[in-house]
Design a protein around this motif. Sequence first.
Motif, PDB file in Angstrom:
ATOM      1  N   GLU A 112       0.926  -1.249  -0.148  1.00 28.10           N
ATOM      2  CA  GLU A 112      -0.008   0.097  -0.140  1.00 28.10           C
ATOM      3  C   GLU A 112       0.831   1.329  -0.028  1.00 28.10           C
ATOM      4  N   GLN A 113       1.908   1.251   0.882  1.00 30.16           N
ATOM      5  CA  GLN A 113       2.987   2.344   0.705  1.00 30.16           C
ATOM      6  C   GLN A 113       3.355   2.541  -0.644  1.00 30.16           C
ATOM      7  N   ALA A 114       3.916   1.600  -1.003  1.00 29.79           N
ATOM      8  CA  ALA A 114       4.570   1.723  -2.534  1.00 29.79           C
ATOM      9  C   ALA A 114       3.609   2.105  -3.463  1.00 29.79           C
ATOM     10  N   ILE A 115       2.444   1.636  -3.600  1.00 29.36           N
ATOM     11  CA  ILE A 115       1.558   1.966  -4.776  1.00 29.36           C
ATOM     12  C   ILE A 115       1.027   3.746  -4.254  1.00 29.36           C
ATOM     13  N   THR A 116       0.833   3.937  -2.836  1.00 31.26           N
ATOM     14  CA  THR A 116       0.440   5.319  -2.632  1.00 31.26           C
ATOM     15  C   THR A 116       1.546   6.397  -3.044  1.00 31.26           C
ATOM     16  N   ALA A 117       2.778   5.725  -3.073  1.00 33.05           N
ATOM     17  CA  ALA A 117       4.118   6.522  -3.325  1.00 33.05           C
ATOM     18  C   ALA A 117       4.210   6.550  -4.823  1.00 33.05           C
ATOM     19  N   ASP A 118       3.212   6.132  -5.734  1.00 33.39           N
ATOM     20  CA  ASP A 118       3.386   5.879  -7.134  1.00 33.39           C
ATOM     21  C   ASP A 118       4.788   5.436  -7.625  1.00 33.39           C
ATOM     22  N   ILE A 119       5.324   4.165  -7.129  1.00 36.56           N
ATOM     23  CA  ILE A 119       6.374   3.694  -7.656  1.00 36.56           C
ATOM     24  C   ILE A 119       6.442   3.313  -8.926  1.00 36.56           C
ATOM     25  N   GLY A 120       7.558   3.156  -9.717  1.00 39.19           N
ATOM     26  CA  GLY A 120       7.377   2.732 -11.434  1.00 39.19           C
ATOM     27  C   GLY A 120       6.862   1.376 -11.315  1.00 39.19           C
ATOM     28  N   TRP A 121       7.708   0.255 -10.611  1.00 38.74           N
ATOM     29  CA  TRP A 121       7.130  -0.938 -11.037  1.00 38.74           C
ATOM     30  C   TRP A 121       7.410  -1.928  -9.545  1.00 38.74           C
ATOM     31  N   PHE A 122       6.546  -2.945  -9.611  1.00 40.56           N
ATOM     32  CA  PHE A 122       6.941  -3.951  -8.730  1.00 40.56           C
ATOM     33  C   PHE A 122       7.510  -5.041  -9.298  1.00 40.56           C
ATOM     34  N   ASN A 123       8.836  -5.522  -8.974  1.00 46.28           N
ATOM     35  CA  ASN A 123       9.166  -6.943  -9.232  1.00 46.28           C
ATOM     36  C   ASN A 123       8.379  -7.932  -8.640  1.00 46.28           C
ATOM     37  N   ILE A 124       7.649  -8.742  -9.663  1.00 47.83           N
ATOM     38  CA  ILE A 124       6.653  -9.705  -9.289  1.00 47.83           C
ATOM     39  C   ILE A 124       7.254 -10.989  -8.922  1.00 47.83           C
ATOM     40  N   GLU A 125       7.411 -11.460  -7.828  1.00 44.54           N
ATOM     41  CA  GLU A 125       8.128 -12.881  -7.354  1.00 44.54           C
ATOM     42  C   GLU A 125       7.322 -14.119  -7.285  1.00 44.54           C
ATOM     43  N   SER A 126       5.879 -14.177  -7.294  1.00 48.22           N
ATOM     44  CA  SER A 126       4.997 -15.111  -7.414  1.00 48.22           C
ATOM     45  C   SER A 126       3.670 -14.863  -7.869  1.00 48.22           C
ATOM     46  N   GLU A 127       2.770 -15.890  -7.966  1.00 44.90           N
ATOM     47  CA  GLU A 127       1.523 -15.737  -8.199  1.00 44.90           C
ATOM     48  C   GLU A 127       0.628 -15.217  -7.078  1.00 44.90           C
ATOM     49  N   ALA A 128       0.880 -15.653  -5.885  1.00 46.81           N
ATOM     50  CA  ALA A 128       0.078 -15.285  -4.950  1.00 46.81           C
ATOM     51  C   ALA A 128       0.546 -13.626  -4.696  1.00 46.81           C
ATOM     52  N   GLU A 129       1.612 -13.182  -4.806  1.00 46.36           N
ATOM     53  CA  GLU A 129       1.949 -11.834  -4.748  1.00 46.36           C
ATOM     54  C   GLU A 129       1.249 -11.081  -5.595  1.00 46.36           C
ATOM     55  N   PHE A 130       1.316 -11.804  -6.718  1.00 43.48           N
ATOM     56  CA  PHE A 130       0.535 -10.945  -7.963  1.00 43.48           C
ATOM     57  C   PHE A 130      -0.711 -10.358  -7.543  1.00 43.48           C
ATOM     58  N   GLU A 131      -1.609 -11.503  -7.203  1.00 44.62           N
ATOM     59  CA  GLU A 131      -2.969 -11.439  -6.853  1.00 44.62           C
ATOM     60  C   GLU A 131      -3.157 -10.339  -5.880  1.00 44.62           C
ATOM     61  N   ASN A 132      -2.255 -10.453  -4.601  1.00 44.84           N
ATOM     62  CA  ASN A 132      -2.380  -9.643  -3.356  1.00 44.84           C
ATOM     63  C   ASN A 132      -2.096  -7.895  -4.210  1.00 44.84           C
ATOM     64  N   ILE A 133      -0.893  -7.737  -4.893  1.00 46.48           N
ATOM     65  CA  ILE A 133      -0.682  -6.528  -5.328  1.00 46.48           C
ATOM     66  C   ILE A 133      -1.954  -5.886  -6.006  1.00 46.48           C
ATOM     67  N   ALA A 134      -2.337  -6.767  -7.100  1.00 45.86           N
ATOM     68  CA  ALA A 134      -3.582  -6.322  -7.711  1.00 45.86           C
ATOM     69  C   ALA A 134      -4.803  -6.037  -7.020  1.00 45.86           C
ATOM     70  N   LEU A 135      -4.944  -6.728  -6.075  1.00 42.38           N
ATOM     71  CA  LEU A 135      -6.258  -6.621  -4.951  1.00 42.38           C
ATOM     72  C   LEU A 135      -6.054  -5.215  -4.329  1.00 42.38           C
ATOM     73  N   ILE A 136      -4.883  -4.950  -3.971  1.00 38.61           N
ATOM     74  CA  ILE A 136      -4.681  -3.771  -3.077  1.00 38.61           C
ATOM     75  C   ILE A 136      -4.812  -2.465  -3.959  1.00 38.61           C
ATOM     76  N   ALA A 137      -4.116  -2.551  -5.163  1.00 35.79           N
ATOM     77  CA  ALA A 137      -4.154  -1.507  -6.199  1.00 35.79           C
ATOM     78  C   ALA A 137      -5.695  -1.128  -6.727  1.00 35.79           C
ATOM     79  N   GLN A 138      -6.460  -2.432  -6.854  1.00 37.92           N
ATOM     80  CA  GLN A 138      -7.701  -1.948  -7.083  1.00 37.92           C
ATOM     81  C   GLN A 138      -8.722  -1.404  -5.896  1.00 37.92           C
ATOM     82  N   ARG A 139      -8.184  -1.949  -4.751  1.00 38.80           N
ATOM     83  CA  ARG A 139      -8.888  -1.266  -3.418  1.00 38.80           C
ATOM     84  C   ARG A 139      -8.594   0.279  -3.252  1.00 38.80           C
ATOM     85  N   LEU A 140      -7.355   0.560  -3.964  1.00 41.57           N
ATOM     86  CA  LEU A 140      -6.922   1.998  -3.676  1.00 41.57           C
ATOM     87  C   LEU A 140      -7.170   2.921  -4.942  1.00 41.57           C
TER      88      LEU A 140
END
Length: 430
Positions: A112-140
């Motif tokens: 959440e902190q990184a999305i709010t800071a408008d960082i350029g890219w997340f390096n995605i390390e796993s499927e579970a992580e992808f789903e979680n980041i996508a969910l948080i981005a959507q919520r925000l």
Amino acid sequence: MDHFTYRDNQLYCENTPVSAIAESVGTPAYVYSKQTLLDHYRAISSAFAELDPVVCYSIKSCGNLHIVRLLAEQGCGMDVVSGGEVFRAQEAGTDMSKVVYAGVGKTDDEIEQAITADIGWFNIESEAEFENIALIAQRLGKQAHGALRINPDVADARTHAKTTTGSKETKFGVDIERARRFFHAYGRNESLRLDAIHLHIGSPIYSPEPYVKAITKALELIDELRGEGFEINTIDIGGGYAADYETGASPAYTDYADAIVPLLKPFKDDGGTVILEPGRTIAANAGILLTEVQYLKQGGSKKFVICDTGMHHLIRPTLYEAWQFIWPAKVAPEHVPAKRAKDLEVDGLEISEIVGPICETGDYLAKDRPLPPVERGDLLAVFSAGAYGMVMASHYNAMPNPPEVLVDGDRFQTIRRRETYEDLVAAERV
Ligand SMILES: *Cc1c(COP(=O)(O)O)cnc(C)c1O
């Protein structure tokens, strides 16, 4: 290579004798050369200039705010691996659109902190992580960008087992077969746009070949995915470029670039963005650790040089079996080192174990090391200590952390004060 040189038989950082720094701030102390940091940043940027890369300095290699700010002021982006490093990047005034965030265990708060800071890219390390980041981005109500970290299954034989990351059996990223499935499952997500590929094959990598192999595999994957309609506009080729721990033993930036640039030029010319994540190669040779000899002791056939620093301030020798050049700051004329190397051919050296005060047998800076004769009170410099040095310092044995000093020509500035005993217990006064 750097701005640590012997003049009149004593060690200078730029135009400042390191003995003057020790007199002023005491020992142990980390000392950095501003000009070396800038030279290295500019040299790697210009070696890869044809790709006009986004250079993201790896904060974890040496994260002092003043150093991160120095690089951010040059337009450098940042490679971060935690919320704490996102914070450091922000505090240093980094253009957050040039921040890449790696790491296998990003928490919800960090994301959440990184999305709010408008960082350029997340390096995605796993499927579970992808789903979680996508969910948080959507919520925000935000759109984030993801670079899928792939393991091209190449490794440099000289890279220590603890620092190789590009093989299949690693916690980082996904293999190429799984990457294809990854894009089919997630490549059309709107909250987290999967539009980049990330590689980081380990560190240090002592030749360009592993990069060539890895990038070739990544480009094949990109071609294939583009053929299936996925928009991939960015490739992040990671860090790991070796620092010159031994004079001349590591490839120059241009050696890496000569092999890598032609591979990526078509991708670049096609409108693609190339990211580099150098850490070690910028910071390592820009710093030394200064220490004072406390005692000399004979133990069986071994001669111990006991210093006021050790594994608690520089863990690389014992953690990675890393070799770092160590030499007195003041020497006899015949002992001015012509280079930093394992095989120095100079008369009158004594083989020593250079150790610290910590209650661990693993507390050493060097083993079986030829050294000019030293006495109690002499100053030693551990070279190439700028990267993965201070950032890995601990408080083991209740030792306060040393200060950090930044030299600029004939001036120097404390950029982190020496810790006090009160600092050691401050967080415990609850
Ligand atoms: C540590 C790290 C780097 C930097 O590695 P260096 O060897 O310091 O260049 C770059 N990218 C990622 C993802 C890392 O974890």
